[in-house]
Design a protein around this motif. Structure first.
Motif, short mmCIF file in Angstrom:
data_model
loop_
_atom_site.label_atom_id
_atom_site.label_comp_id
_atom_site.label_asym_id
_atom_site.label_seq_id
_atom_site.Cartn_x
_atom_site.Cartn_y
_atom_site.Cartn_z
N UNK A 78 -8.84 -118.49 38.11
CA UNK A 78 -8.26 -117.19 37.72
C UNK A 78 -7.10 -116.80 38.63
N UNK A 79 -7.17 -117.22 39.89
CA UNK A 79 -6.05 -116.98 40.79
C UNK A 79 -4.83 -117.76 40.33
N UNK A 80 -5.02 -119.03 40.02
CA UNK A 80 -3.90 -119.84 39.54
C UNK A 80 -3.30 -119.24 38.27
N UNK A 81 -4.16 -118.76 37.38
CA UNK A 81 -3.67 -118.14 36.14
C UNK A 81 -2.85 -116.90 36.44
N UNK A 82 -3.35 -116.04 37.34
CA UNK A 82 -2.63 -114.82 37.68
C UNK A 82 -1.27 -115.10 38.29
#
Length: 364
Positions: free
Chosen positions: A99-103
């Protein structure tokens, strides 16, 4: 015919048996009785006052350095919106939380992955990037029981990372929701505690120590940055969930939080020990580091094994896991993330047996 008796290693959440529901009931009642106006009104964007003060005391800062949010992912989002612009260089761990990479990708950051070793981020590799001309705005680091790798950043590497942040003038985002659930080994000081140059912004959450349903996380950082983010929060939702935050404050103030953490740690230690023993027994070629805390174990099934195919075959066997490619920009094909937090110890061995059958099925 797919097995409908599902054992799930897929999601980092506690099983209900380690959530103190009775303590939360009492805390919710206490929140309403002690501050009915505060828990039923809008409040302010910085969060519920007493909990903000409690967090500030925990980290040795002033309340002006603290912002409480609806879960730590919202804290991440506010910080990324402030610091990450299109093409801003950002250091991320390899692997890192999906989710960090997506954000960061959604904000069009220029991501520079740095590998994670058994003792955390490869600081030598990072230093090589910096000397090669990369000038990051931000370095996102999960220092304790990293999601998904399960490893922790050594004390020496924390000091070196702070030195590099000061020398090359970037912000360390210390994303630390697992700090309090170390069940063995040495507890290292946070980088926030060692920061003398205002280079660290710290985030944490009550999802892992209380429960995820109350959706309460927070940021700790320089007062000017927190003030700016608070203005963005006001424009986003006026205020976060006062009732949830007041409940957590009462839960902490009553001593229930300390008891909850002890319960969670004991359960997690039993579960990870069973998981590692079962992996050695049923998947002897797999490579992994046994975590000393946290929710996750990262396993490399070996060359030639396709993690995506294993996950699909495992679903037919009635066991769920997450493929490694979800946590890296490239690579990770032979890896899986196993979350042991939601699986009771007496179910783990059966789950790994099913996973082993899935691995064999993909080799056939």
């Amino acid at each position: 015919m797919p097995n409908t008796d599902v054992i799930s290693f897929s999601r980092g959440a506690p099983s209900l048996d380690i959530v103190d529901t009775e303590g939360l009931k009492a805390a919710a009642v206490a929140a309403i009785e002690s501050d009915p106006a505060g828990v039923t009104g809008y409040g302010t964007s910085v969060g519920y006052g007493p909990l903000r003060e409690w967090i500030a005391a925990k980290h040795g800062v002033t309340p002006a350095n603290v912002l409480i949010t609806n879960g730590s992912m919202q804290a991440d989002a506010f910080l990324f919106d402030e610091l990450v612009k299109p093409d801003s260089p950002v250091i991320v761990e390899r692997p890192s939380y999906d989710r960090t990479l997506l954000g960061l990708r959604n904000r069009r950051g220029d991501l520079h992955p740095v590998r994670v070793q058994a003792d955390g981020l490869d600081v030598d590799e990072l230093e090589g990037l910096l000397k090669g001309g990369v000038r990051p705005t931000l370095a996102h680091i999960i220092p304790n029981f990293q999601n998904p790798a399960g490893v922790s950043l050594s004390g020496e590497k924390r000091v070196r990372l702070l030195q590099l942040a000061a020398e090359y003038e970037f912000t360390i985002f210390e994303d630390d929701p697992y700090y309090d659930i170390r069940f063995r080994g040495e507890q290292h000081p946070t980088m926030l505690d060692q920061d003398g140059d205002n280079r660290v912004v710290y985030a944490s959450s009550f999802s892992k120590t209380v429960c995820p349903g109350l959706r309460t996380g927070y940021l700790v950082g320089p007062a000017a940055l927190i003030k700016t983010i608070a203005e963005a929060a006001t424009n986003t939702y006026i205020a976060p969930n006062m009732f949830a935050q007041a409940t957590i404050y009462q839960f902490a103030a009553s001593g229930a939080l300390d008891r909850s953490i002890a319960t969670v740690k004991a359960a997690l230690e039993e579960r990870v020990d069973q998981l590692s023993a079962s992996l050695r027994a049923h998947l002897p070629n797999a490579e992994f580091v046994v975590p000393d805390g946290g929710y996750f174990l990262w396993v490399d099934l070996g060359e030639g094994v396709d993690g995506a195919k294993v996950v699909a075959a495992a679903a037919d066997e009635g066991v769920q896991a997450v493929k490694g490619t979800d946590f890296v920009l490239e690579g990770g094909e032979s890896c899986l993330r196993l979350a042991y937090s939601a699986v009771k110890a007496d179910r783990i061995d059966e789950g790994v047996r099913r996973l082993a059958r899935a691995v064999e099925a993909t080799r056939a």
